[in-house]
Design a protein around this motif. Structure first.
Motif, PDB file in Angstrom:
ATOM      1  N   ILE A  66     -16.162 -49.864  42.582  1.00  0.00           N
ATOM      2  CA  ILE A  66     -17.092 -48.954  43.237  1.00  0.00           C
ATOM      3  C   ILE A  66     -18.385 -48.885  42.438  1.00  0.00           C
ATOM      4  CG2 ILE A  66     -17.512 -46.519  43.798  1.00  0.00           C
ATOM      5  CD1 ILE A  66     -14.560 -46.333  44.617  1.00  0.00           C
ATOM      6  N   GLN A  67     -18.259 -48.819  41.130  1.00  0.00           N
ATOM      7  CA  GLN A  67     -19.454 -48.770  40.269  1.00  0.00           C
ATOM      8  C   GLN A  67     -20.253 -50.060  40.431  1.00  0.00           C
ATOM      9  OE1 GLN A  67     -20.423 -46.008  38.582  1.00  0.00           O
ATOM     10  NE2 GLN A  67     -22.305 -47.142  38.247  1.00  0.00           N
ATOM     11  N   GLU A  68     -19.562 -51.167  40.478  1.00  0.00           N
ATOM     12  CA  GLU A  68     -20.237 -52.462  40.650  1.00  0.00           C
ATOM     13  C   GLU A  68     -20.914 -52.517  42.016  1.00  0.00           C
ATOM     14  OE1 GLU A  68     -19.009 -57.124  40.863  1.00  0.00           O
ATOM     15  OE2 GLU A  68     -17.783 -55.835  39.567  1.00  0.00           O
ATOM     16  N   LEU A  69     -20.178 -51.958  43.054  1.00  0.00           N
ATOM     17  CA  LEU A  69     -20.740 -51.930  44.402  1.00  0.00           C
ATOM     18  C   LEU A  69     -21.982 -51.027  44.427  1.00  0.00           C
ATOM     19  CD1 LEU A  69     -20.541 -52.788  47.360  1.00  0.00           C
ATOM     20  CD2 LEU A  69     -19.017 -50.848  47.735  1.00  0.00           C
ATOM     21  N   ARG A  70     -21.939 -49.913  43.739  1.00  0.00           N
ATOM     22  CA  ARG A  70     -23.103 -49.024  43.645  1.00  0.00           C
ATOM     23  C   ARG A  70     -24.289 -49.761  43.025  1.00  0.00           C
ATOM     24  NH1 ARG A  70     -20.581 -43.593  41.227  1.00  0.00           N
ATOM     25  NH2 ARG A  70     -19.783 -42.769  43.171  1.00  0.00           N
ATOM     26  N   ASN A  71     -23.920 -50.418  41.944  1.00  0.00           N
ATOM     27  CA  ASN A  71     -24.984 -51.169  41.264  1.00  0.00           C
ATOM     28  C   ASN A  71     -25.583 -52.226  42.203  1.00  0.00           C
ATOM     29  OD1 ASN A  71     -24.704 -49.668  38.951  1.00  0.00           O
ATOM     30  ND2 ASN A  71     -23.389 -51.179  37.919  1.00  0.00           N
ATOM     31  N   GLU A 125      -4.150 -48.293  36.804  1.00  0.00           N
ATOM     32  CA  GLU A 125      -4.898 -49.548  36.642  1.00  0.00           C
ATOM     33  C   GLU A 125      -5.709 -49.842  37.900  1.00  0.00           C
ATOM     34  OE1 GLU A 125      -2.124 -52.624  35.617  1.00  0.00           O
ATOM     35  OE2 GLU A 125      -1.608 -51.693  33.694  1.00  0.00           O
ATOM     36  N   ASN A 126      -5.076 -49.628  39.082  1.00  0.00           N
ATOM     37  CA  ASN A 126      -5.766 -49.884  40.344  1.00  0.00           C
ATOM     38  C   ASN A 126      -6.947 -48.927  40.518  1.00  0.00           C
ATOM     39  OD1 ASN A 126      -4.134 -52.008  41.091  1.00  0.00           O
ATOM     40  ND2 ASN A 126      -2.729 -50.734  42.273  1.00  0.00           N
ATOM     41  N   ILE A 127      -6.762 -47.658  40.118  1.00  0.00           N
ATOM     42  CA  ILE A 127      -7.849 -46.683  40.207  1.00  0.00           C
ATOM     43  C   ILE A 127      -8.986 -47.107  39.296  1.00  0.00           C
ATOM     44  CG2 ILE A 127      -8.504 -44.305  39.611  1.00  0.00           C
ATOM     45  CD1 ILE A 127      -5.748 -43.439  40.702  1.00  0.00           C
ATOM     46  N   GLN A 128      -8.623 -47.565  38.088  1.00  0.00           N
ATOM     47  CA  GLN A 128      -9.662 -48.020  37.165  1.00  0.00           C
ATOM     48  C   GLN A 128     -10.395 -49.235  37.746  1.00  0.00           C
ATOM     49  OE1 GLN A 128      -7.542 -48.646  33.508  1.00  0.00           O
ATOM     50  NE2 GLN A 128      -7.621 -46.479  32.915  1.00  0.00           N
ATOM     51  N   THR A 129      -9.599 -50.150  38.326  1.00  0.00           N
ATOM     52  CA  THR A 129     -10.209 -51.337  38.944  1.00  0.00           C
ATOM     53  C   THR A 129     -11.081 -50.913  40.116  1.00  0.00           C
ATOM     54  OG1 THR A 129      -8.337 -52.694  38.292  1.00  0.00           O
ATOM     55  CG2 THR A 129      -9.711 -53.565  40.055  1.00  0.00           C
ATOM     56  N   LEU A 130     -10.579 -49.981  40.952  1.00  0.00           N
ATOM     57  CA  LEU A 130     -11.320 -49.495  42.103  1.00  0.00           C
ATOM     58  C   LEU A 130     -12.594 -48.773  41.653  1.00  0.00           C
ATOM     59  CD1 LEU A 130     -11.514 -49.089  45.167  1.00  0.00           C
ATOM     60  CD2 LEU A 130     -10.114 -47.030  44.893  1.00  0.00           C
ATOM     61  N   THR A 131     -12.454 -47.955  40.620  1.00  0.00           N
ATOM     62  CA  THR A 131     -13.610 -47.234  40.088  1.00  0.00           C
ATOM     63  C   THR A 131     -14.659 -48.235  39.588  1.00  0.00           C
ATOM     64  OG1 THR A 131     -12.216 -45.367  39.454  1.00  0.00           O
ATOM     65  CG2 THR A 131     -14.361 -45.509  38.389  1.00  0.00           C
TER      66      THR A 131
END
Length: 151
Positions: free
Chosen positions: A134-139, A125-131
């Motif tokens: 990260i995707q949101e941060l990329r965006n 769950e944490n990896i999914q949240t982190l992913t």
């Protein structure tokens, strides 16, 4: 003649008595011989019986000796069986103790597996949240860079 008749008659009676005594003596001797023969037969039978008794006594002694040996062997066998039974019981107790420890360890392992599984789910769950973060941060970085390059 009367005296002579009397003497003759007396002699006849003496002869008759002597003849009866001789006959009785012969009968007595015959009966005595039969009794002696019977005693001899009984003595022979008694000797045979005594020999049989001696033979049976020897067999009984051998049987008793065999029984004594068998009794000693039985005692040794019982002692061996007691030792083997004791070792078996001790080994069985060690096996049961080992099985108890293994069972306890399996229970602990099952708890650890459950905890690890739970932690794995949390990590996923944490990896999914982190992913996602990260995707949101990329965006966001992409939007920022795009906004800067337009200015």
């Amino acid at each position: 003649m009367t005296q002579s008749n009397e003497s003759g008659s007396r002699l006849d009676r003496i002869e008759k008595l002597m003849l009866e005594m001789a006959t009785a003596s012969i009968r007595h001797d015959n009966e005595f011989s039969q009794v002696n023969a019977t005693i001899d037969r009984l003595s022979e039978q008694q000797s045979q019986v005594n020999a049989t008794i001696d033979r049976l006594s020897e067999q009984q002694s051998q049987t008793n000796a065999t029984l004594d040996r068998l009794s000693e062997q039985q005692s040794q066998t019982n002692a061996t069986l007691d030792r083997v039974t004791q070792r078996h019981d001790e080994e069985l107790n060690r096996i049961n103790a080992t099985l108890d420890r293994v069972s306890e360890q399996q229970a602990k392992n099952a708890q650890q597996i459950e905890a690890n599984t739970h932690q794995g789910k949390l990590n996923q769950e944490n990896i999914q949240t982190l992913t996602a973060s990260i995707q949101e941060l990329r965006n966001m970085v992409s939007d920022y860079l795009e906004g800067r390059s337009q200015t």
